[in-house]
Design a protein around this motif. Structure first.
Motif, PDB file in Angstrom:
ATOM      1  N   VAL A  30       0.837  -1.211   0.000  1.00  0.00           N
ATOM      2  CA  VAL A  30       0.000   0.000   0.000  1.00  0.00           C
ATOM      3  C   VAL A  30       0.867   1.254   0.000  1.00  0.00           C
ATOM      4  N   GLY A  31       0.480   2.237  -0.786  1.00  0.00           N
ATOM      5  CA  GLY A  31       1.131   3.541  -0.720  1.00  0.00           C
ATOM      6  C   GLY A  31       1.760   4.004  -2.007  1.00  0.00           C
ATOM      7  N   ASP A  32       1.857   3.135  -3.005  1.00  0.00           N
ATOM      8  CA  ASP A  32       2.419   3.594  -4.277  1.00  0.00           C
ATOM      9  C   ASP A  32       1.313   3.584  -5.344  1.00  0.00           C
ATOM     10  N   ASP A  33       1.668   3.949  -6.585  1.00  0.00           N
ATOM     11  CA  ASP A  33       0.652   3.974  -7.644  1.00  0.00           C
ATOM     12  C   ASP A  33       0.178   2.572  -7.998  1.00  0.00           C
ATOM     13  N   ALA A  34       1.007   1.581  -7.785  1.00  0.00           N
ATOM     14  CA  ALA A  34       0.617   0.189  -8.027  1.00  0.00           C
ATOM     15  C   ALA A  34       1.343  -0.690  -7.024  1.00  0.00           C
ATOM     16  N   SER A  77      -2.602   4.723 -16.380  1.00  0.00           N
ATOM     17  CA  SER A  77      -1.680   5.796 -15.998  1.00  0.00           C
ATOM     18  C   SER A  77      -0.858   5.384 -14.754  1.00  0.00           C
ATOM     19  N   ASP A  78      -1.478   4.587 -13.870  1.00  0.00           N
ATOM     20  CA  ASP A  78      -0.728   4.124 -12.688  1.00  0.00           C
ATOM     21  C   ASP A  78       0.424   3.200 -13.087  1.00  0.00           C
ATOM     22  N   LEU A  79       0.256   2.473 -14.211  1.00  0.00           N
ATOM     23  CA  LEU A  79       1.375   1.643 -14.697  1.00  0.00           C
ATOM     24  C   LEU A  79       2.484   2.535 -15.248  1.00  0.00           C
TER      25      LEU A  79
HETATM   26  P1  ADP Z   1      -3.792   6.428  -7.096  1.00  0.00           P
HETATM   27  O1  ADP Z   1      -4.300   7.855  -7.154  1.00  0.00           O
HETATM   28  O2  ADP Z   1      -2.428   6.277  -7.684  1.00  0.00           O
HETATM   29  O3  ADP Z   1      -4.780   5.439  -7.679  1.00  0.00           O
HETATM   30  P2  ADP Z   1      -4.653   6.506  -4.403  1.00  0.00           P
HETATM   31  O4  ADP Z   1      -4.329   7.892  -4.010  1.00  0.00           O
HETATM   32  O5  ADP Z   1      -6.067   6.205  -4.828  1.00  0.00           O
HETATM   33  O6  ADP Z   1      -3.649   6.075  -5.578  1.00  0.00           O
HETATM   34  O7  ADP Z   1      -4.281   5.525  -3.233  1.00  0.00           O
HETATM   35  C1  ADP Z   1      -3.112   5.693  -2.480  1.00  0.00           C
HETATM   36  C2  ADP Z   1      -2.614   4.334  -2.031  1.00  0.00           C
HETATM   37  O8  ADP Z   1      -3.567   3.728  -1.163  1.00  0.00           O
HETATM   38  C3  ADP Z   1      -2.393   3.354  -3.182  1.00  0.00           C
HETATM   39  O9  ADP Z   1      -1.219   2.608  -2.913  1.00  0.00           O
HETATM   40  C4  ADP Z   1      -3.627   2.464  -3.112  1.00  0.00           C
HETATM   41  O10 ADP Z   1      -3.358   1.173  -3.617  1.00  0.00           O
HETATM   42  C5  ADP Z   1      -3.913   2.434  -1.624  1.00  0.00           C
HETATM   43  N1  ADP Z   1      -5.351   2.185  -1.293  1.00  0.00           N
HETATM   44  C6  ADP Z   1      -6.422   2.946  -1.658  1.00  0.00           C
HETATM   45  N2  ADP Z   1      -7.565   2.424  -1.174  1.00  0.00           N
HETATM   46  C7  ADP Z   1      -7.215   1.300  -0.502  1.00  0.00           C
HETATM   47  C8  ADP Z   1      -7.948   0.303   0.223  1.00  0.00           C
HETATM   48  N3  ADP Z   1      -9.269   0.364   0.361  1.00  0.00           N
HETATM   49  N4  ADP Z   1      -7.237  -0.731   0.766  1.00  0.00           N
HETATM   50  C9  ADP Z   1      -5.897  -0.809   0.635  1.00  0.00           C
HETATM   51  N5  ADP Z   1      -5.147   0.100  -0.019  1.00  0.00           N
HETATM   52  C10 ADP Z   1      -5.795   1.140  -0.578  1.00  0.00           C
END
Ligand code: ADP
Ligand code: MG
Length: 334
Positions: A30-34, A77-79
């Motif tokens: 969790v925390g990156d674009d992918a 775009s996340d890729l």
């Molecule tokens: P992006 O804009 O690149 O799609 P987000 O800002 O939506 O990313 O999300 C930030 C991070 O939080 C990403 O790593 C995403 O995978 C994670 N994330 C978002 N919602 C959830 C969730 N319900 N459970 C786990 N991880 C989540």
């Protein structure tokens, strides 16, 4: 106190990376674009899921082929932000009714986008409900080469690709019911292209694998997304507002000050924001020129402050700091 989208993720969904902490197979959590998984000695799978809801992420009664194009392009775009090569995707579709004309147009738009990016539809789920489109996209790259949000270093230059603010301009004009104003026709055409057919920066992302220290795609607005990059990297950033890449049409219709605000907070640009050491700037600019991919240097990464709260400071051309607290910093669903 009301929780923001990011409070919810941090508080409830960031502590379940059991595999990531226990094995080297899950490489990005969790925390990156992918997210990332190491598949073999030399290949990493990255994947990301994205939901678009009618009336929230795209206008009610929007042209279905454009809805499909936009959903697909936003998802991959996340890729691009990871520097990955698209491979395949799954589609979860919730529809209020099974209307053939809508499905015909939607699937035509989706097929066209998917074939443009050589990305196969390999599965999904179809249900009845409010119109909601969820795409999970999968891409590949050499192990360990993913661009991360967390790699920015003090003194890195901050770059962005393309124009910023055009998609937000489309949304703003739509809300003001000005899309049909005759004198705006040319600009509305441009803004609507950028809104419905954003160009995921896949070639740029791939090129940056070995050159950039960090990257993110701009979905929530430059200020919010550069802020996320700074938080992930434990650094701060400063940017120059007069360096923001604003299209002539955006400047002309909204004026310099409003155009800057749209670029900072509007979102939906799907351009890349990335950072790289100063000694690589020429190499990056030359490679971008060769690819005919416009990029602009807009600022610099700064070391963390004692409070460890990441911040992005915006200076105007006179060195005056813009008070960004009054701006809604990026879209948050809650
Ligand atoms: P992006 O804009 O690149 O799609 P987000 O800002 O939506 O990313 O999300 C930030 C991070 O939080 C990403 O790593 C995403 O995978 C994670 N994330 C978002 N919602 C959830 C969730 N319900 N459970 C786990 N991880 C989540
Ligand atoms: Mg993203």
């Amino acid at each position: 106190m009301a929780l923001s989208e990011f409070d919810i993720i941090r508080r409830y969904f960031s502590d379940m990376d059991f595999a990531a902490t226990e094995s080297a197979t899950v490489t990005i959590g969790v925390g990156d674009d992918a997210a990332g998984i190491r598949l073999a000695d030399n290949i990493e799978l990255v994947f990301s899921i994205d939901t678009q809801i009618e009336g929230v992420h795209f206008p009610i009664n929007a042209e279905p082929s454009l809805v499909a194009q936009r959903a697909f392009r936003c998802a991959i775009s996340d890729l691009a932000a990871m520097g990955a090569e698209p491979l395949c995707f799954t589609l979860a579709l919730s529809l209020p009714e099974a209307k053939t004309s809508w499905l015909e147009a939607f699937s035509t738009g989706l097929r066209s986008a998917a074939s443009e990016y050589r990305c196969s539809l390999v599965g999904g789920d179809t249900t009845r409900g409010p119109l909601t489109i969820t795409l999970q996209v999968h891409g590949v790259l050499p192990v360990g080469s993913a661009l991360r949000r967390s790699g920015a270093k003090p003194n890195d230059l901050v770059f962005v690709s393309g124009w910023l603010g055009n998609s937000a301009a489309y949304v703003a004009l739509m809300k003001e019911k000005r899309l049909d104003e005759k004198p705006l026709a040319h600009a509305v055409e441009l803004f609507s292209q950028d809104y419905f057919l954003p160009q995921p920066q896949l070639a740029l992302g791939r090129m940056l694998r070995n050159l950039a220290n960090s990257a993110i795609d701009i979905s929530d607005g430059l200020l919010a997304d550069l802020g996320h990059l700074c938080t992930a990297s434990s650094v701060n950033a400063e940017i120059r507002l007069d360096k923001l890449p604003l299209s002539p049409e955006l400047r002309q219709i909204f004026g310099e000050s409003e155009a800057r605000k749209l670029a900072l907070t509007g979102g939906d640009d799907y351009q890349l924001c990335f950072t790289a050491p100063e000694n690589r700037w020429r190499k990056i600019i030359n490679a971008c020129d060769e690819m005919e991919c416009p990029v602009t240097i807009i600022g610099r990464i700064l070391p963390p402050t004692a409070d460890h709260v990441a911040s992005v400071t915006c200076y105007d051309e006179n060195g005056k700091v813009m008070d960004t607290r009054s701006l809604t910093a990026g879209y948050s669903h809650f």
